[in-house]
Design a protein around this motif. Structure first.
Motif, mmCIF file in Angstrom:
data_model
loop_
_atom_site.group_PDB
_atom_site.id
_atom_site.type_symbol
_atom_site.label_atom_id
_atom_site.label_comp_id
_atom_site.label_asym_id
_atom_site.label_seq_id
_atom_site.Cartn_x
_atom_site.Cartn_y
_atom_site.Cartn_z
ATOM 1 N N THR A 385 0.641 -1.226 -0.070
ATOM 2 C CA THR A 385 -0.024 0.154 0.185
ATOM 3 C C THR A 385 0.900 1.321 0.079
ATOM 4 O O THR A 385 0.680 2.248 -0.776
ATOM 5 C CB THR A 385 -1.142 -0.011 1.361
ATOM 6 O OG1 THR A 385 -1.831 -1.034 1.430
ATOM 7 C CG2 THR A 385 -1.933 1.077 1.161
ATOM 8 N N ARG A 386 1.928 1.196 0.765
ATOM 9 C CA ARG A 386 2.767 2.539 0.730
ATOM 10 C C ARG A 386 3.293 2.628 -0.382
ATOM 11 O O ARG A 386 3.592 3.737 -0.721
ATOM 12 C CB ARG A 386 3.789 2.197 1.873
ATOM 13 C CG ARG A 386 4.975 3.280 2.025
ATOM 14 C CD ARG A 386 4.646 4.518 2.635
ATOM 15 N NE ARG A 386 5.656 5.528 2.723
ATOM 16 C CZ ARG A 386 5.708 6.552 3.435
ATOM 17 N NH1 ARG A 386 4.945 6.654 4.670
ATOM 18 N NH2 ARG A 386 6.868 7.255 3.452
ATOM 19 N N GLN A 389 1.192 4.260 -2.748
ATOM 20 C CA GLN A 389 1.004 5.685 -2.574
ATOM 21 C C GLN A 389 2.190 6.534 -3.140
ATOM 22 O O GLN A 389 2.194 7.708 -3.450
ATOM 23 C CB GLN A 389 1.067 5.784 -1.113
ATOM 24 C CG GLN A 389 -0.373 5.516 -0.371
ATOM 25 C CD GLN A 389 -0.415 5.270 0.809
ATOM 26 O OE1 GLN A 389 0.804 5.495 1.787
ATOM 27 N NE2 GLN A 389 -1.566 5.175 1.419
ATOM 28 N N TYR A 390 3.371 5.944 -3.210
ATOM 29 C CA TYR A 390 4.666 6.771 -3.685
ATOM 30 C C TYR A 390 4.448 6.686 -5.342
ATOM 31 O O TYR A 390 4.781 7.761 -5.533
ATOM 32 C CB TYR A 390 5.858 5.882 -3.284
ATOM 33 C CG TYR A 390 7.025 6.439 -4.087
ATOM 34 C CD1 TYR A 390 7.633 7.544 -3.554
ATOM 35 C CD2 TYR A 390 7.617 5.855 -5.035
ATOM 36 C CE1 TYR A 390 8.828 8.182 -4.172
ATOM 37 C CE2 TYR A 390 8.665 6.295 -5.752
ATOM 38 C CZ TYR A 390 9.309 7.300 -5.364
ATOM 39 O OH TYR A 390 10.427 7.776 -5.926
ATOM 40 N N ARG A 397 -2.263 10.310 1.178
ATOM 41 C CA ARG A 397 -2.479 9.048 1.526
ATOM 42 C C ARG A 397 -4.079 8.763 1.722
ATOM 43 O O ARG A 397 -4.497 8.116 2.612
ATOM 44 C CB ARG A 397 -1.680 8.838 2.860
ATOM 45 C CG ARG A 397 -0.388 8.988 2.962
ATOM 46 C CD ARG A 397 0.516 8.163 3.682
ATOM 47 N NE ARG A 397 1.993 8.664 3.902
ATOM 48 C CZ ARG A 397 2.749 8.666 2.727
ATOM 49 N NH1 ARG A 397 2.620 7.716 1.478
ATOM 50 N NH2 ARG A 397 4.175 9.139 2.745
ATOM 51 N N ASN A 428 8.073 6.924 7.724
ATOM 52 C CA ASN A 428 8.453 6.084 6.350
ATOM 53 C C ASN A 428 7.785 4.776 6.143
ATOM 54 O O ASN A 428 8.122 3.942 5.140
ATOM 55 C CB ASN A 428 10.029 5.984 6.284
ATOM 56 C CG ASN A 428 10.687 7.319 5.946
ATOM 57 O OD1 ASN A 428 10.319 7.920 5.179
ATOM 58 N ND2 ASN A 428 11.611 7.497 6.878
ATOM 59 N N TYR A 429 6.849 4.472 7.269
ATOM 60 C CA TYR A 429 6.029 3.276 7.249
ATOM 61 C C TYR A 429 4.422 3.597 7.035
ATOM 62 O O TYR A 429 3.611 2.668 6.612
ATOM 63 C CB TYR A 429 6.570 2.299 8.092
ATOM 64 C CG TYR A 429 7.663 1.866 7.986
ATOM 65 C CD1 TYR A 429 8.353 0.985 7.421
ATOM 66 C CD2 TYR A 429 8.896 2.784 8.889
ATOM 67 C CE1 TYR A 429 9.807 0.531 7.417
ATOM 68 C CE2 TYR A 429 10.153 2.555 8.677
ATOM 69 C CZ TYR A 429 10.698 1.423 7.978
ATOM 70 O OH TYR A 429 11.837 1.067 8.070
ATOM 71 N N THR A 430 4.107 5.001 7.501
ATOM 72 C CA THR A 430 2.492 4.999 7.580
ATOM 73 C C THR A 430 2.043 4.957 6.178
ATOM 74 O O THR A 430 2.485 5.459 5.099
ATOM 75 C CB THR A 430 2.327 6.282 8.074
ATOM 76 O OG1 THR A 430 1.017 6.444 8.318
ATOM 77 C CG2 THR A 430 2.982 7.461 7.380
ATOM 78 N N THR A 431 0.688 4.340 6.195
ATOM 79 C CA THR A 431 0.010 4.256 4.827
ATOM 80 C C THR A 431 -1.171 5.372 4.984
ATOM 81 O O THR A 431 -2.277 5.228 4.270
ATOM 82 C CB THR A 431 -0.402 3.038 4.490
ATOM 83 O OG1 THR A 431 -1.289 2.429 5.632
ATOM 84 C CG2 THR A 431 0.642 2.215 4.436
ATOM 85 N N GLU A 705 11.047 11.361 -1.466
ATOM 86 C CA GLU A 705 11.273 9.986 -1.384
ATOM 87 C C GLU A 705 11.849 9.216 -2.318
ATOM 88 O O GLU A 705 11.865 7.819 -2.362
ATOM 89 C CB GLU A 705 9.698 9.322 -0.946
ATOM 90 C CG GLU A 705 9.124 9.649 0.256
ATOM 91 C CD GLU A 705 7.642 8.896 0.366
ATOM 92 O OE1 GLU A 705 7.575 7.705 0.368
ATOM 93 O OE2 GLU A 705 6.487 9.718 0.566
ATOM 94 N N TYR A 726 6.554 -3.722 -0.394
ATOM 95 C CA TYR A 726 6.825 -2.593 -1.248
ATOM 96 C C TYR A 726 7.623 -3.075 -2.525
ATOM 97 O O TYR A 726 7.306 -2.255 -3.515
ATOM 98 C CB TYR A 726 7.935 -1.689 -0.362
ATOM 99 C CG TYR A 726 7.875 -0.300 -0.793
ATOM 100 C CD1 TYR A 726 7.416 0.926 -0.164
ATOM 101 C CD2 TYR A 726 8.816 0.079 -1.765
ATOM 102 C CE1 TYR A 726 7.468 2.236 -0.212
ATOM 103 C CE2 TYR A 726 8.865 1.598 -1.949
ATOM 104 C CZ TYR A 726 8.327 2.226 -1.362
ATOM 105 O OH TYR A 726 8.401 3.794 -1.650
#
Length: 1029
Positions: A385-386, A389-390, A397, A428-431, A705, A726
């Motif tokens: 998911t992260r 988002q990137y 998000r 750096n891990y939150t979604t 990022e 990821y």
């Protein structure tokens, strides 16, 4: 505020005294008036075990002093609320209710004179406030959550008005509940209400088929947001149109399971019977999320209900599901490149589709494939998911969301749940929040909750994150839909995790051929006679007069007709699409397609330019003096081209990939500095604490990022799973997880075993994830020496007795192997192996035994010319500049060297010690070759060296004990190469290394030195090495 805190004890004392007095007077009045009245509220039901608990009839509750109200609003988080109220009173006494005005005047010597509204005293205001709060905190304890009604549970005392001194005579008295900056019942714009209406509305809000837990959240805005949606004037109710949609979805969910049960009676399918309301709940959740801006959802779930979710939520073609039940067929595609792998059972498979929503939008759904290891998929989903988002530039998000479905036993029992939850707010891990849905069977396989957890609910672990938890009776489909929609709204509003706990049951056993009454006889007696959720809802909508029996029959007939039609078509179904090949993966090769080998060298001018960038610190930045010296040395390395060390080689690899447009992400414990203080990718201003990362400034207007280096939480399982997820989203990236020490990676063994080593074979999912495992014997003891290379080699699937095609133009050796395992000895080779991960048109995991003392070893250096692509430079060989799978002896031997009496093959840092020992003993007749790539085995290069030294004794040398390290992997493969040349038997391969051992290394420094010296002495001894002695 100091006076308020000091006075809080006095306030409690005064309240206890007054309440005790009023309680005494009421008690006397009751004694004279006749029998004590019955409690106003009756105990509710619970669902903690399948064992009914018989209790004596409870005595009527009595008024109690405030000393027993240890969780009162005067303690804990509620004191914050009172302090806010007191500040408002200090600014303007008229801004708070009269009773609160009187309350605060007591503390400053102004005695109250007003009795309050309708004779309402200060004490009664506070008691009523506590009663309302009790329902907000504990109302879920009285809610009707268990569809089976298995256990009577005692009502908490604080839900009874009598606990606060209220009697039947108070029921029709009017009370005012207004409180500043609080919503719901306590909103200051609420009208005066009777105690009876207050209690009825409290029960309506908190004690029906939904139990809310949110008062543990220390944020007024969030609590108010929930109160506004829970403490409504009227209960939520759906229109006729919405009920038709809900009924249709529940019908599909139920009849799908019925159909599978009819067609495949003896097959394991882990059906959803007993929890069918999950499907309409999920679909309504996704519809609401789409309305709020979500465009893509990544789903992870266990096997129970998976086929139903695949067919009815994700929209996997039903004919394909039915075809898999009938034995299935391997995918057929035109042209070369057919690759089906080994496959997996149908209830582990994933897929991805676009589906329309009720609101007219389209949403992309991805269900991630997973093993039977419950909850192991959780961090993979969050990582994927992260990454979405990137790559979609979803910086807020809000467009990409993760949804995890759990079982009750695994949510409480599996530690990776906690590890994943604690990634949720890390930068750096939150979604932006994950929605968790617990399909709560009230039993885990055969284990009752009382044996499976110590907490009241299986979801209590989520309270550590201040996540709201919505418990819901799984038989009430409208309640399930309501809380699922509420969860979607919460996630999109507050961008944090939320939990929906669907309390249901399992109509059959763990699977359909299991017998559950062996261990839960009473539960299954009840289940046998319990109506299905569809039957309950059909009856409900018929009684409402909104939907008629003919409508229900038409709906059932339509669903059954479609199921039958899809079943017939399934017999001829031929899948033609590998669904892992999303747009990002288009053009990437399967293991059966030949991939061209590419060079990894970089133009010298680019190396110089990025080298200057990685060694530059802004003028106004004040790093630690030691760090400043390190960066000065790095600048000298780039300028002169000499002495490139490990950290600079790594930074050059990252920087050149960034220049080429690739995303680079490095994650793990302490990776910013490096466990061994070598990387210093992020430096800190010694005066301001400000951070600076040179790799964030490689190209103009670089996305913040594009290069990510991040210290992780102290987790292996969760973080490695995250990085794996990821890496699966987009192949145009270099994603790396580094263990603090290689030994610690076994905390993530499930990820290695079930995903990384076998994911492509089982699920056709490729990944280029790099795993760095610090490894090397330098006297640090048994837990800081070995990366356990033997475990990864054992999981390698290359045949040790067959030499594959090794022609460079036809070679598919790496493609056909499940992963690569290397033990690199030069900075330049490290540079090239990292770049090789990206510069080819397929992806394979890379397991690397990374060095420790080689990071600063005087001989472990490379020249900048080994990194470039210039013909004639050091790194350039026949094919160009690329990773060297084997490094030949550095003594510039000819193609045939008959005078060499011993060929030592080794891997890793032991080479430098062997080379030093050779110089010391002047053994010029010994050749030392480094096997940099252990797996897949470099047969062509090994054959070349065996031919070069026709008279040499063949030795494998390693630091590790014989039962560890690469010996048992190398031995049969080296024999296969020797056999191809007619060069002796397996007994002619000599071993030099530590003897077998239970521990990886000794903890005694002196013994370590002795063992290391013995290895070197034996490797250089003049007489032949006698193995195994």
């Amino acid at each position: 505020m100091a006076w308020f805190r000091a006075a809080s004890g006095a306030a409690r004392f005064a309240l206890r005294r007054n309440l005790a007095r009023s309680a005494h007077h009421r008690h006397v009045a009751r004694a004279g008036a006749g029998p004590v009245p019955q409690p106003l509220l009756q105990p509710g039901r619970g669902f903690h075990s399948t064992q009914p608990r018989h209790q004596a009839s409870p005595l009527p509750p009595r008024p109690v002093p405030l000393s027993r109200l240890s969780d009162s609003f005067l303690d804990g988080t509620s004191s914050v609320y009172l302090e806010e109220l007191q500040r408002a009173w200090e600014a303007d006494p008229t801004s708070v209710d009269e009773s609160w005005d009187n309350f605060f005047r007591n503390f400053v010597g102004q005695a109250p004179t007003s009795p309050g509204i309708s004779g309402q005293t200060i004490q009664e205001s506070m008691r009523l406030l506590l009663l309302v709060r009790a329902y907000q905190v504990n109302g879920h304890m009285k809610a009707n959550l268990d569809p089976l009604g298995l256990e009577e549970r005692e009502m908490p005392d604080d839900l009874d008005p009598a606990f606060y001194g209220f009697t039947e005579a108070d029921l029709d008295r009017e009370f005012f509940l207004g409180v500043w900056r609080i919503s719901g019942f306590l909103s200051e714009n609420r009208p005066v209400q009777t105690l009876r209406s207050i209690l009825e509305r409290l029960k309506q809000a908190y004690c029906r088929t939904v139990g809310y837990e949110y008062m543990h959240i220390p944020d007024r805005e969030k609590c108010n947001w929930l109160r506004e949606r829970i403490e409504t004037v009227k209960p939520w109710e759906y229109s006729r149109e919405r009920r038709q949609v809900i009924l249709d979805r529940l019908t599909w969910s139920t009849l799908f399971e019925n159909f599978l049960a009819t067609k495949w009676k003896a097959a394991k399918r882990f059906g959803l019977e007993g929890g069918e309301t999950l499907i309409p709940g999920m679909k309504e959740m996704f519809d609401r999320a789409a309305d709020l801006g979500v465009e893509s959802i990544v789903i992870g779930m266990p096997h129970r209900g998976r086929l139903n979710v695949l067919g009815n939520v994700v929209r996997k073609p039903l004919r394909q599901i039915f075809s898999e039940f009938s034995g299935g067929t391997k995918p057929v595609e035109e042209g070369e490149g057919l690759y089906t792998g080994t496959g997996d059972v149908k209830y582990h498979l994933g897929t991805s589709y676009d589906r329309p929503t009720r609101g007219g939008k389209r949403i992309h759904l991805s269900l991630v494939a997973n093993p039977s290891h419950l909850e192991a998929v959780d961090p993979v989903v969050v990582g994927k998911t992260r990454a979405k988002q990137y790559y979609s530039n979803d910086t807020e998000r809000t467009k990409n969301m993760g949804v995890l479905i759990h079982g009750d036993g695994s949510f409480a029992g599996q530690g990776v749940v906690y590890e994943t939850l604690h990634l949720s707010a890390l930068p750096n891990y939150t979604t932006g929040g994950t929605i968790h849905i617990v399909v709560n069977n009230q039993v885990a396989f055969t284990t009752d909750p009382k044996s499976g957890r110590s907490s009241q609910y299986c979801t209590d672990v989520a309270k550590a994150l201040d996540a709201p938890i919505f418990h819901v009776n799984g038989d009430d489909v409208e309640a399930v839909v309501h809380v699922c929609e509420l969860a979607a709204e919460w996630r999109q509003t507050f961008h944090s995790d939320v939990v929906v706990d669907i309390v249901c049951y399992r109509r059959f056993g763990h699977n359909e051929i299991d017998e559950p009454s062996f261990t839960q006889p009473k539960m299954y007696q009840i289940i046998q006679n319990h109506p299905r959720a569809l039957t309950i809802y059909e009856k409900q909508v018929l009684e409402s007069g909104q939907i008629f029996k003919d409508d229900i029959e038409r709906m059932r007939n339509k669903v059954n007709s479609i199921l039958e039609e899809e079943f017939i078509n399934s017999k001829d179904h031929v899948p033609r699409k590998r669904d892992w090949l999303s747009a990002y993966w288009a053009g990437f090769k399967s293991p059966e397609q030949i991939s061209r080998i590419r060079n990894t060298g970089v133009k010298p001018e680019i190396l110089k330019r990025v080298g200057e960038a990685i060694a530059t610190i802004p003028e106004n930045f004040k790093p630690h003096k030691a760090i400043k010296r390190v960066y000065q040395q790095r600048a000298e390395m780039i300028e002169t081209g000499e002495g490139i060390d490990w950290a600079v080689a790594e930074a050059l690899a990252f920087a050149t990939l960034i220049v080429e447009g690739n995303h680079v992400r490095l994650s793990g414990q302490d990776v910013e500095r490096g466990t061994f203080s070598h990387r210093h990718a992020v430096i800190h201003d010694q005066e301001t604490g400000e951070k600076y990362c040179p790799l964030d400034h490689i190209i103009m207007n670089q996305d913040e990022e594009m290069f990510t280096v991040s210290n992780s939480s102290l987790s292996e399982f969760g973080v490695l799973g995250f990085e794996l997820g990821y890496s699966m989203e987009n192949p145009n990236s270099l994603v790396i997880w580094e263990a603090q020490f290689g030994d610690f990676a076994n905390g993530a063994q499930v990820i290695f075993d079930q995903f990384l080593s076998s994911g492509e074979a089982k699920w056709l999912r490729q990944t280029g994830l790099v795993v760095l495992l610090p490894h090397g014997y330098d006297g640090q003891g048994p837990e800081h020496s070995s990366g356990r290379v033997e475990r990864y080699l054992q999981m390698s699937d290359d045949n040790p007795y067959v030499i594959p095609v090794m022609d460079p133009t036809l070679r598919k050796q790496i493609q056909e192997c499940n992963w690569q395992i290397v033990n690199v000895t030069t900075p330049a080779n490290y540079f090239h192996v990292l770049r090789r991960q990206v510069h080819r048109d397929f992806r394979k995991p890379l397991i690397m035994m990374s060095p420790k003392n080689l990071l600063r070893h005087k001989n472990c250096k490379s020249h900048l010319s080994e990194f470039d692509d210039v013909l004639g430079h050091q790194g350039f060989d026949k094919q160009g500049t690329r990773f060297k799978r084997l490094i030949k002896d550095q003594n510039d031997h000819k193609e045939i060297e008959e005078g060499i009496s011993r060929l030592i093959l080794c891997s890793g840092k032991v080479y430098y010690e062997l080379d030093e020992a050779r110089k010391t003993t002047k053994r010029d007749d010994v050749a030392i070759c480094r096997v940099e790539q252990l797996c897949p085995f470099p047969y062509d290069l090994i054959l070349r060296e065996l031919k070069r030294y026709p008279n040499a004794e063949i030795v494998w040398c390693q630091e590790e004990p014989m039962n560890m390290g690469a010996y048992f992997y190398i031995n049969p493969r080296l024999y296969t190469a020797m056999r191809a040349l007619g060069r002796g038997s397996i007994e002619d391969i000599q071993y030099v290394g530590r003897p077998p051992s239970a521990a990886t290394a000794t903890g005694f420094s002196s013994l370590h030195v002795q063992e290391q010296n013995e290895i070197l002495q034996k490797a250089m001894q003049p007489e032949p090495i006698k193995f195994p002695i």
